[in-house]
Write a protein that holds these residues in place. Sequence first.
Motif, PDB file in Angstrom:
ATOM      1  N   PHE A  56       0.439 -11.700  -3.161  1.00  0.00           N
ATOM      2  CA  PHE A  56       1.821 -11.245  -3.197  1.00  0.00           C
ATOM      3  C   PHE A  56       2.590 -12.038  -4.243  1.00  0.00           C
ATOM      4  CE2 PHE A  56       2.788  -8.713   0.746  1.00  0.00           C
ATOM      5  CZ  PHE A  56       1.480  -8.614   1.200  1.00  0.00           C
ATOM      6  N   SER A  57       3.437 -11.345  -4.980  1.00  0.00           N
ATOM      7  CA  SER A  57       4.318 -12.040  -5.911  1.00  0.00           C
ATOM      8  C   SER A  57       5.706 -11.424  -5.796  1.00  0.00           C
ATOM      9  CB  SER A  57       3.792 -11.928  -7.344  1.00  0.00           C
ATOM     10  OG  SER A  57       3.792 -10.587  -7.775  1.00  0.00           O
ATOM     11  N   CYS A  58       6.654 -11.939  -6.564  1.00  0.00           N
ATOM     12  CA  CYS A  58       7.986 -11.346  -6.528  1.00  0.00           C
ATOM     13  C   CYS A  58       8.647 -11.408  -7.882  1.00  0.00           C
ATOM     14  CB  CYS A  58       8.854 -12.060  -5.484  1.00  0.00           C
ATOM     15  SG  CYS A  58       9.299 -13.745  -5.941  1.00  0.00           S
ATOM     16  N   PHE A  73       9.404  -7.416  -4.032  1.00  0.00           N
ATOM     17  CA  PHE A  73       8.120  -8.032  -3.716  1.00  0.00           C
ATOM     18  C   PHE A  73       7.014  -7.184  -4.336  1.00  0.00           C
ATOM     19  CE2 PHE A  73      10.773  -9.585  -0.168  1.00  0.00           C
ATOM     20  CZ  PHE A  73      10.572 -10.942  -0.339  1.00  0.00           C
ATOM     21  N   ASN A  74       6.029  -7.835  -4.913  1.00  0.00           N
ATOM     22  CA  ASN A  74       4.889  -7.114  -5.482  1.00  0.00           C
ATOM     23  C   ASN A  74       3.699  -7.274  -4.564  1.00  0.00           C
ATOM     24  OD1 ASN A  74       6.038  -8.902  -8.216  1.00  0.00           O
ATOM     25  ND2 ASN A  74       6.369  -6.696  -8.022  1.00  0.00           N
ATOM     26  N   ILE A  75       2.976  -6.182  -4.391  1.00  0.00           N
ATOM     27  CA  ILE A  75       1.794  -6.211  -3.523  1.00  0.00           C
ATOM     28  C   ILE A  75       0.580  -5.721  -4.313  1.00  0.00           C
ATOM     29  CG2 ILE A  75       3.242  -5.771  -1.517  1.00  0.00           C
ATOM     30  CD1 ILE A  75       2.196  -2.881  -1.546  1.00  0.00           C
ATOM     31  N   THR A  98       1.675 -16.219  -3.151  1.00  0.00           N
ATOM     32  CA  THR A  98       0.412 -16.650  -2.541  1.00  0.00           C
ATOM     33  C   THR A  98      -0.587 -16.818  -3.677  1.00  0.00           C
ATOM     34  OG1 THR A  98      -0.471 -14.414  -2.388  1.00  0.00           O
ATOM     35  CG2 THR A  98       0.896 -15.156  -0.563  1.00  0.00           C
ATOM     36  N   CYS A 100      -2.907 -15.460  -6.202  1.00  0.00           N
ATOM     37  CA  CYS A 100      -2.857 -14.120  -6.793  1.00  0.00           C
ATOM     38  C   CYS A 100      -3.947 -13.938  -7.844  1.00  0.00           C
ATOM     39  CB  CYS A 100      -1.509 -13.892  -7.485  1.00  0.00           C
ATOM     40  SG  CYS A 100      -0.137 -13.564  -6.376  1.00  0.00           S
ATOM     41  N   MET A 158       8.244  -2.422   3.320  1.00  0.00           N
ATOM     42  CA  MET A 158       6.964  -3.094   3.144  1.00  0.00           C
ATOM     43  C   MET A 158       5.862  -2.394   3.930  1.00  0.00           C
ATOM     44  SD  MET A 158       7.672  -5.331   0.895  1.00  0.00           S
ATOM     45  CE  MET A 158       6.047  -6.054   0.768  1.00  0.00           C
ATOM     46  N   LEU A 162       2.623  -1.097   1.962  1.00  0.00           N
ATOM     47  CA  LEU A 162       1.341  -1.741   2.264  1.00  0.00           C
ATOM     48  C   LEU A 162       0.346  -0.752   2.860  1.00  0.00           C
ATOM     49  CD1 LEU A 162       2.741  -5.117   3.581  1.00  0.00           C
ATOM     50  CD2 LEU A 162       1.265  -4.825   1.583  1.00  0.00           C
ATOM     51  N   PHE A 175       2.645 -10.496   5.949  1.00  0.00           N
ATOM     52  CA  PHE A 175       3.728 -10.618   4.964  1.00  0.00           C
ATOM     53  C   PHE A 175       3.891 -12.115   4.695  1.00  0.00           C
ATOM     54  CE2 PHE A 175       8.424  -9.355   4.027  1.00  0.00           C
ATOM     55  CZ  PHE A 175       8.134  -9.244   2.684  1.00  0.00           C
TER      56      PHE A 175
END
Lengths: 239, 239
Positions: A56-58, A73-75, A98, A100, A158, A162, A175
């Motif tokens: 996960f990134s943002c 938020f990027n998934i 997290t 990535c 989300m 997801l 999450f």
Amino acid sequence: MIEKLIATIQERYAFSEEDANMLRARMTETLEFKPGDIIVPEGEEISYSSLLVEGFSCRSKYTTEGSRQIMQFNIPGDFVDLHSYPLEVLDHSITALTDCRIVKLQHRDITQIIDSNPRLGRILWFATMVDASMHREWLVCFGARAGAMRVAHLFCEMFYRLQVVGLTQGKSYRFPITQADLAQALGFTTIHVNRMLRELRDEGLATFRSKEVEIPDLKALEGRADFDPAYLYLEPRHQ
Amino acid sequence: MIEKLIATIQERYAFSEEDANMLRARMTETLEFKPGDIIVPEGEEISYSSLLVEGFSCRSKYTTEGSRQIMQFNIPGDFVDLHSYPLEVLDHSITALTDCRIVKLQHRDITQIIDSNPRLGRILWFATMVDASMHREWLVCFGARAGAMRVAHLFCEMFYRLQVVGLTQGKSYRFPITQADLAQALGFTTIHVNRMLRELRDEGLATFRSKEVEIPDLKALEGRADFDPAYLYLEPRHQ
DNA sequence: CGCCTCATTGACCTAGTTCAATTTGGGTGG
DNA sequence: CCACCCAAATTGAACTAGGTCAATGAGGCG
């Protein structure tokens, strides 16, 4: 893993097998990041775009006073900075939340792909416009939806996102962010987020514990959040 | 009038004369709207995009509770719904705030243009990404900038944007909206907007009277607003 | 002249912030 | 396996930005 993701994107965006192969051939180089690492720095010339395949990134910006605003938020499955292709320089940064892993797609390859298949260009353009649509929905949340409603809305968003990439388990999903991250995304203080989480918990609508969101009754939460997934453009396209 | 605008866009986006002619030939049909008219309705299939050549409009959404959130103001020279080309259906509406005139560009013409000149496709894509960048900056305003600062930020943004299309007169510009519109854009109540306007006026930073914004000292207002025009991508491009 | 929309102001109320502790739980070294 | 540590979560109490309610002005126009 990347195959599974390409398949998902393929279905969602109506990719042909040929298109998918074209991409596959050009997306081999990967990069890894640790929590807190900057994946794409604000303000720098960028020569490739990154497909997030794991973690996960943002998207975020800092104000000059030092506070940080998370805008998305990027998934896994997200092209986190596809828009750096037309923009060349980004107005914000992408930061890992997290561990990535990303796969690179060189901008010159994108140019080549689009030249030989303009239809694919439109699909890529589409993908970036969905991000813009999410930004607009967030603006509505900020301007017109308060307290627990805003939190609930994010949890619904989300869940839908997801689910598409198979990262929900029944009524819950992982999450992996802190309440402080949540606060920076929602425009609240950490303390207030905590209180709003308790409110949702007390109402039996959603829980967020040990980085896991659980939604006993999605429809109920959607009602509470004034949520309508249309803005996510999840329906398969038909161009 | 439309010629002047094409010239402006031409300079800003590094159009070639040939590109400009290509567009010119396909953009002849115009439409007119009155204040309050819906230029582009949310949720409907759209077959052409609209270049706003005269007047002010806005992007907005309504929540189910009936409150309206304005997400962007459109000014002459803006392709108000270019993103309807990749998206096909919009998540929000475009509403006229004043008398407006638009020029149509059919989606099938866009496809044709892009097929024959992919570079122009990237330029159009770029134009839509600047809107997304503005959305992100607004998100920062909502989440991290309060009160008069938020109002000041909007006034700065509008100044820079209007200046590009020659719609500023020295230190001031016409901004033909009501305080109620302003409130719906900033996420405040009308009353609070009024108070914040007084604050800016008392500080000598900006006045908003009879639909006219006056900024005695732009740099001072920018300082107050934590404003940096980079996100508007106004520098001429060089692809 | 009178109406109607928009702007302005005051008084009071509340959602959300700030400050200050306290608790919890996962990770780590002995 | 336990003691310790530290980041994250939780709670309380006081404060404030912004909302709500209500009333008054002021300008434009038929």
